[in-house]
Design an enzyme around this catalytic site. Structure first.
Site, PDB file in Angstrom:
ATOM      1  N   TYR A  10       0.893  -1.200  -0.021  1.00 56.38           N
ATOM      2  CA  TYR A  10      -0.061   0.131  -0.024  1.00 56.38           C
ATOM      3  C   TYR A  10       0.879   1.271  -0.119  1.00 56.38           C
ATOM      4  O   TYR A  10       0.413   2.385   0.530  1.00 56.38           O
ATOM      5  CB  TYR A  10      -0.930  -0.179   1.132  1.00 56.38           C
ATOM      6  CG  TYR A  10      -1.494  -1.363   1.515  1.00 56.38           C
ATOM      7  CD1 TYR A  10      -2.182  -2.153   0.604  1.00 56.38           C
ATOM      8  CD2 TYR A  10      -1.143  -1.963   2.698  1.00 56.38           C
ATOM      9  CE1 TYR A  10      -2.750  -3.228   0.823  1.00 56.38           C
ATOM     10  CE2 TYR A  10      -1.808  -3.209   2.982  1.00 56.38           C
ATOM     11  CZ  TYR A  10      -2.172  -3.882   2.254  1.00 56.38           C
ATOM     12  OH  TYR A  10      -2.688  -5.419   2.317  1.00 56.38           O
ATOM     13  N   HIS A  11       1.779   1.128  -0.757  1.00 59.95           N
ATOM     14  CA  HIS A  11       2.893   2.561  -0.785  1.00 59.95           C
ATOM     15  C   HIS A  11       2.986   3.026  -2.201  1.00 59.95           C
ATOM     16  O   HIS A  11       4.216   3.311  -2.735  1.00 59.95           O
ATOM     17  CB  HIS A  11       4.143   2.029  -0.133  1.00 59.95           C
ATOM     18  CG  HIS A  11       3.988   1.567   1.164  1.00 59.95           C
ATOM     19  ND1 HIS A  11       5.161   0.936   1.915  1.00 59.95           N
ATOM     20  CD2 HIS A  11       3.073   1.995   2.312  1.00 59.95           C
ATOM     21  CE1 HIS A  11       4.515   0.607   3.081  1.00 59.95           C
ATOM     22  NE2 HIS A  11       3.680   1.250   3.289  1.00 59.95           N
ATOM     23  N   PRO A  12       1.829   3.156  -2.980  1.00 61.84           N
ATOM     24  CA  PRO A  12       2.373   3.641  -4.492  1.00 61.84           C
ATOM     25  C   PRO A  12       2.699   4.963  -4.522  1.00 61.84           C
ATOM     26  O   PRO A  12       2.201   5.837  -3.753  1.00 61.84           O
ATOM     27  CB  PRO A  12       0.842   3.334  -4.989  1.00 61.84           C
ATOM     28  CG  PRO A  12      -0.144   3.425  -3.974  1.00 61.84           C
ATOM     29  CD  PRO A  12       0.447   2.973  -2.730  1.00 61.84           C
TER      30      PRO A  12
END
Length: 538
Positions: free
Chosen positions: A473-475
Site C-alpha cells: 500500500y505504498h504507491p
C-alpha cells in the site's frame, strides 16, 4: 460559484497538512474537496479496527489492479482511504520516515531543498514524539507518535533476539541515527486512538472561519483558462458544482487520484487523452507513469506458545480486549498489527537497507467474508514474519479508462517485472527463514505453515512469492518531481510543468520510493509543500 484563495483536492496525509498551514495566518481562504465522508467512525479511530475498513466501500476506494503476470496473474487489492484523512485514516500507522540516502538522492536528481538535512526540520516540527526530542526527533508538533515498547506482545522480544542472532543490530529508533536493524515500531496514535492527518491537522483547521471542507465532493475536472488553472468542477449529491481559486489549485488526491484527475482535465499522455475524446490542455507523458510500489509477503508459523490468536479469536477474548480498550484505551486494539520489524540488506555491498521486516504476533490464514480477518485470527497459535522490498526497480502506470470521473483508472502494477526484483526477494525470503531458524524463534515454532517445508528450491520459492505477494500500500511517483519536464510532472517547487496556478503535493511527486512506509514522508511533503506555497504568496 464561490471563489477561494486556495482549493485543495483531497484531505489525506498531505492535504490535511496543507489545509492547516495555509489557513493558520487567517490571510487566505481555503476550500478542501474530499470525495469521501467523515472519519468519525469507531473502527477508523480504534487502531486495530483497520481490519474492518480494509474492504469497506464507505471509507475505502477498494481499487483493483489489472491481472499481474509478476504476481502469478493475480488481481491485487489496493485499498485507499475515501474519507477525511485519506489513507492515513485506514493505514497500519507504522511511522517510518525513510533513509537519509533516499532524500539525498532526491536532491541529487536536481531537486534542491529535498535532501535529508533540508527536510529534517520539517519532520521534527510536525511530530510530537512520545520518546521525546533529540537530534532527529521532535516534540510538541501536531502529530503524536507513540512508543509501544511496553505494550507489544511478549513474542516480539523473541523476534528481536532472533534478528540479532541472525546478524542484525538492535535498533531503538528507525527514524534516528541509523535505519538498519530490528526493533519495535513507533506508530501514529495518541491515547489509544489513531492519529490520522485529519485528527492532527484538518480538525484544528476546520474550526477556522477561513476554511471550508466539502465532503462527498468528487473532483471531476480542473478548469483552465489557457494554461492557467482557475477552478475545479466536482460532483456532490448528484449535482455538478464549481469552485474558483484566486491563487492556486493544489492536488493532494494521492498517487492514484491525482494523475487520474490530471488526465480527466486534459493533462497527460496526448494519445491517451485524444483517444478518449478529452481535449489536450497540456501533453505530458509522465502523468500516471513511473508508478512504484512496495510489494510484500508473509511467512506464517504455528507456535508452541500462545499468540494474539488465543485472545482475539474467542468471543470471551474479544469481550476482554474490547472492554480493556473502551475503559483504558489500551491493549491489542490500541496497536498496529505490526509490533516489531526492521530493515536489512540482501547484499552487504548495498549502501542502505533494501528490505523491510514486519513481525505480527498473530496469523490470518483463514479468510473471512467481507473483511480482513485481523479481529478474527486463526484458531491455533500462529504468528508471521513479513517483509517487503524498499526500492524495487519495477515500474507500472495508472491511466484512465474513459472520460467518466466515476470510472476507476486502470492500474498496471508490474510487480517483480525485473530480474533484479526477483533475485532480491529470493534472497530476502531466505533471510526470513534464517531468522525463524535462530534459537530464540526455533524453540517455540511447531511448524512453518506457509509456504511450508516442501517449498525449498529457488524455483519453488519464486513461484510461491509471485503467487502470494501483494502490495503493502505504498504507491508513489505517478506525478514525479524533477527539473526536466520531459521526465517529470512537477518542478522542485511542486508546480506543474508548463501550467500556472496548479501544484501537486502528495506522494505522487516522490521522485523515487523511500525505504519504508510512506505515510510519514507524505505528511512531510504536505508540510514542505505548504511552506513553498506560502513563500510564493507572501
Amino acid at each position: 460559484m464561490q471563489t477561494y484563495d486556495f482549493i485543495i483536492v483531497g484531505s489525506g496525509s498531505a492535504g490535511s497538512v496543507l489545509a492547516d498551514k495555509l489557513s493558520a495566518s487567517g490571510r487566505f481562504s481555503v476550500l478542501v474537496l474530499e470525495a469521501g465522508g467523515s472519519d468519525r467512525r469507531f473502527y477508523v479511530q480504534m487502531p486495530l479496527g483497520y481490519g474492518k475498513t480494509f474492504f469497506d466501500p464507505t471509507v475505502n476506494w477498494n481499487y483493483k489492479t489489472e491481472p499481474d503476470p509478476g504476481l502469478g496473474g493475480n488481481i491485487d487489492h489496493w485499498p485507499r482511504g475515501k474519507l477525511l484523512g485519506g489513507s492515513s485514516s485506514i493505514n497500519a500507522m507504522v511511522w517510518i520516515r525513510g533513509a537519509r540516502e533516499d532524500f539525498d538522492d532526491w536532491r541529487a536528481a536536481g531537486n534542491p531543498g529535498w535532501g535529508y538535512d533540508d527536510l529534517l526540520p520539517a519532520f521534527k516540527a510536525l511530530e510530537d514524539n512520545e520518546a521525546g526530542a533529540d537530534a532527529w526527533r521532535g516534540s510538541g508538533g501536531p502529530l503524536h507518535i507513540s512508543d509501544t515498547t511496553d505494550a507489544v506482545h511478549p513474542l516480539t522480544k523473541r523476534y528481536l533476539t532472533a534478528g540479532q542472532q541472525a546478524g542484525l543490530p538492535l535498533n531503538p529508533d528507525f527514524n534516528g541515527a541509523a535505519q538498519e536493524g530490528v526493533g519495535i515500531y513507533q506508530i501514529s496514535t495518541k491515547n489509544g486512538r489513531r492519529m490520522s492527518a485529519a485528527r492532527a491537522f484538518l480538525r484544528p483547521a476546520m474550526k477556522r472561519a477561513n476554511v471550508r471542507v466539502e465532503t462527498n465532493a468528487l473532483a471531476s475536472r480542473i478548469l483552465f483558462e489557457g494554461k492557467r488553472a482557475v477552478g475545479v468542477e466536482y460532483l456532490q449529491n448528484g449535482q455538478t458544482r464549481t469552485a474558483r481559486a484566486g491563487r492556486e489549485i493544489i492536488l493532494s488526491a494521492g498517487s492514484i487520484n491525482s494523475p487520474q484527475l490530471m488526465q480527466l482535465s486534459g493533462v497527460g499522455p496526448a494519445a491517451l487523452l485524444e483517444g478518449l475524446g478529452i481535449p489536450v490542455v497540456h501533453a505530458n507523458e509522465n502523468v500516471g507513469a513511473n508508478l512504484q510500489d512496495h510489494v510484500g509477503i508473509n511467512y506464517t508459523f504455528k507456535g508452541k506458545l500462545p499468540t494474539l490468536n488465543q485472545i482475539l479469536r474467542p468471543w470471551w477474548g474479544k469481550l476482554l480486549v474490547g472492554m480493556q480498550y473502551i475503559l483504558t484505551r489500551s491493549g491489542p486494539l490500541s496497536l498496529s498489527m505490526n509490533h516489531g520489524g526492521g530493515f536489512f540488506r540482501t547484499d552487504p555491498a548495498f549502501s542502505r537497507p533494501n528490505m523491510q521486516l514486519y513481525f505480527q504476533a498473530f496469523s490470518t490464514l483463514i479468510p473471512k467474508n467481507g473483511e480482513r480477518p485481523i479481529l478474527t485470527p486463526d484458531p491455533w497459535p500462529g504468528f508471521s514474519i513479513g517483509l517487503s522490498n524498499c526500492r524495487p526497480s519495477s515500474r507500472g502506470e495508472i491511466m484512465i479508462r474513459s472520460s467518466n470521473p466515476l470510472d476507476y483508472p486502470k492500474i498496471v502494477a508490474n510487480a517483480y517485472s525485473t530480474n533484479a526484483d526477483v533475485e532480491e526477494m529470493l534472497s530476502a525470503v531466505k533471510f526470513v527463514r534464517k531468522i525463524a531458524s535462530m534459537p530464540a524463534m526455533a524453540e517455540i515454532i511447531a511448524e512453518e505453515v506457509l509456504p511450508g517445508p516442501s517449498i525449498r528450491s529457488d524455483a519453488d520459492l519464486i513461484t510461491d512469492f509471485r503467487k502470494r505477494s501483494g502490495t503493502v500500500y505504498h504507491p508513489v511517483s505517478t506525478c514525479r518531481m524533477g527539473p526536466d519536464p520531459s521526465r517529470s510532472v512537477v518542478d522542485p517547487r511542486l508546480t506543474v510543468h508548463g501550467l500556472e496556478g496548479l501544484r501537486i503535493i502528495d506522494a505522487s511527486i516522490f521522485p523515487d520510493n523511500i525505504t519504508g512506509n510512506t505515510n510519514a514522508a507524505s505528511v512531510m511533503t504536505g508540510w514542505k509543500g505548504a511552506e513553498l506555497v506560502l513563500e510564493d504568496h507572501t
